[in-house]
Design an enzyme around this catalytic site. Structure first.
Site, short mmCIF file in Angstrom:
data_model
loop_
_atom_site.label_atom_id
_atom_site.label_comp_id
_atom_site.label_asym_id
_atom_site.label_seq_id
_atom_site.Cartn_x
_atom_site.Cartn_y
_atom_site.Cartn_z
N GLU A 1 45.41 40.88 45.54
CA GLU A 1 45.78 41.49 44.26
C GLU A 1 44.81 41.21 43.11
OE1 GLU A 1 49.80 40.93 43.04
OE2 GLU A 1 50.65 41.54 44.96
N GLU B 1 52.47 42.92 51.65
CA GLU B 1 53.59 42.26 50.97
C GLU B 1 54.65 43.29 50.64
OE1 GLU B 1 52.88 39.90 47.49
OE2 GLU B 1 51.10 38.94 48.36
#
Length: 479
Positions: A176, A377
């Site tokens: 991320e 995720e």
């Protein structure tokens, strides 16, 4: 009939391709604790967490889940869960305390033990090289605003590849980068706590450069596992059909999605609209050489999906996410909620159908340039007690996971809206309740409940549901 043995589990398992991987994900800083043990150096997050008011209720990551000292117990939980793969992160400051030069033998040995125990349990290791814990020495020299950090990351990746490359099944370079830039450097709600707004943009390029250098280093080390990167992505929608809302939705899509994925997958940054160029000038001139480094062939691309985003023109207090209200109020646009959806504990809308939309957008934008995809995720926090006396009935989480996994499989199946996307697996965030960054221990995402007063681990209902799903897809009894 129990929830984990219903026909829906069997039906969902039957929709998975034979090679589809079920896993769980975790991050070193959120679970390991032992921040000063075993030769680990400090990270930028260590320093940030010590600032008054930075973490909800003054919670400390010093112990977290004590995973560093409870490694065999946690691997045993993974084995009991029955997942195919475990996505964990290597703590850069545990392996290389200063972010350059000397490697730490104790830190290297710790991850040797983790990888070997996973393999012994029949679980494929997916190692993330960077999940936000920048060595403090590098952060103090500018962190991701400094090009040197990317160069040091390449050296660290080489060391990790040489040490673990014979056993790690898959490698994720960065986790991320959008969250690091937005939360850490633009808004200041995460480490390193810089509130630079649009002047944070150089941190994007330096992270992407680190990804490219890290990928090159892993390949030079001869690692056996596949290599990819993972980013948080979301479909972005305007709050209305008004021109202002549509303009800022386009801008937000560039800043959250395309400015990261385009260089990695296409070898170029997206064209910036004229109106946005004054805001985005700080990213500077990008060399063709850097773009070639960033644009490495990948074995997979990781999507972290939690919720869709709806954007309106003008400043305002956003409905989501809950830990960023004051910071985002300074932006020239704001997020608005989705009243038609229920919310998680973080205030995020539960919108599984938008995962399919995201996969469709990725296919339409990148076509043949999009490698196989993993949902690296997906998960949700819900209000839960600090202490439990038995199995916590977290049916909301079971419903969340089942609906999102079903949406991803339906979208990528023949005839689905994202047909053609080679979806290879789904990783639940997360194995156990942990230190949830600036939210401290207030948000519980785990399949396993952790009592942070004594570190007792207690599997929740969602653990047994996911266990049943893992067994069903292998044709094993689920009851």
């Amino acid at each position: 009939m129990t929830l984990e043995s219903t026909e829906s589990v069997t039906e969902l398992a039957g929709r998975m391709p034979p090679s589809f991987s079920l896993g769980v994900a975790a991050a070193a800083f959120q679970i390991e604790g032992a921040l000063a043990d075993g030769g680990r150096g400090p990270s930028g997050w260590d320093a940030f967490a010590q600032k008054p008011g930075a973490i909800v209720d003054g919670h400390s990551p010093d112990v977290a889940c004590d995973h560093y000292n409870r490694l065999p117990e946690d691997v045993a939980l993974l084995k009991e869960l029955g997942v195919d793969s475990y996505r964990f992160s290597l703590a850069w400051p545990r392996i290389q305390p200063d972010g350059r030069g000397r490697l730490n033998p104790e830190g290297l040995d710790f991850y040797d033990r983790l990888i070997d125990q996973l393999l012994e349990a029949g679980i494929a290791p997916m190692a993330t090289l960077y999940h936000w814990d920048t060595p403090l020495a590098l952060e103090q020299r500018g962190g991701w605003l400094n090009r040197e950090t990317a160069e040091r990351f390449g050296e660290y990746a080489a060391a990790a590849g040489q040490r673990y490359g014979d056993r790690v099944s898959q490698w994720v370079t960065l986790n991320e980068p959008v969250s690091v830039t937005l939360n850490g450097y633009a808004l200041g709600v995460h480490a390193p706590g810089r509130a630079l707004m649009f002047d944070a943009l150089p941190s994007i390029h330096h992270q992407l450069l680190a990804h490219g250098l890290g990928t090159q280093a892993l390949r030079a080390a001869g690692v056996r596992g596949g290599i990819g990167v993972t980013n948080l992505h979301a479909p972005i929608r305007p709050a209305s059909r008004k021109i202002g809302d549509r303009v800022v939705a386009h801008l937000y899509d560039l800043l959250m999605n395309r400015i990261y994925a385009d260089p990695v997958l296409l070898g170029r940054y997206p064209n910036l609209p004229v109106y946005a160029r004054p805001w985005l000038r700080s990213i500077g001139r990008i060399s063709d050489s850097d773009l070639r480094t960033i644009h490495q062939p990948l074995d997979f691309y990781g999507l972290n999906y939690y919720f869709p985003v709806k954007v309106a023109l003008g400043r305002g207090v956003t409905a989501i996410p809950a830990d960023m209200h004051k910071a985002v109020a300074r932006l020239p646009f704001h997020e608005v909620g989705y009243p038609e959806f229920s919310n998680t504990g973080f205030g995020w809308p539960v919108a599984p159908g938008h995962l399919g939309v995201l996969l469709q957008e990725m296919r339409d934008r990148y076509g043949a340039a999009l490698p196989p995809v993993y949902i690296t995720e997906g998960g949700a926090s819900f209000p839960e007690p600090d202490t439990v006396s038995g199995t916590l009935q977290d049916g909301e989480r079971v419903s969340y996971l089942a609906s999102h996994l079903a949406a991803a499989l339906e979208a990528t199946a023949p005839g689905g809206i994202a047909s053609g996307v080679d979806l290879r697996g789904y990783f639940v965030w997360t194995l156990m309740d942990n230190f949830e960054w600036a939210a401290g221990y207030s948000q519980r995402f785990g399949l396993v409940h952790v009592d942070f007063s004594n570190q007792e681990r207690t599997p929740k209902q969602s653990f047994y549901w996911y266990q049943a799903l893992s067994r069903a897809r292998r044709g094993q009894p689920t009851g």
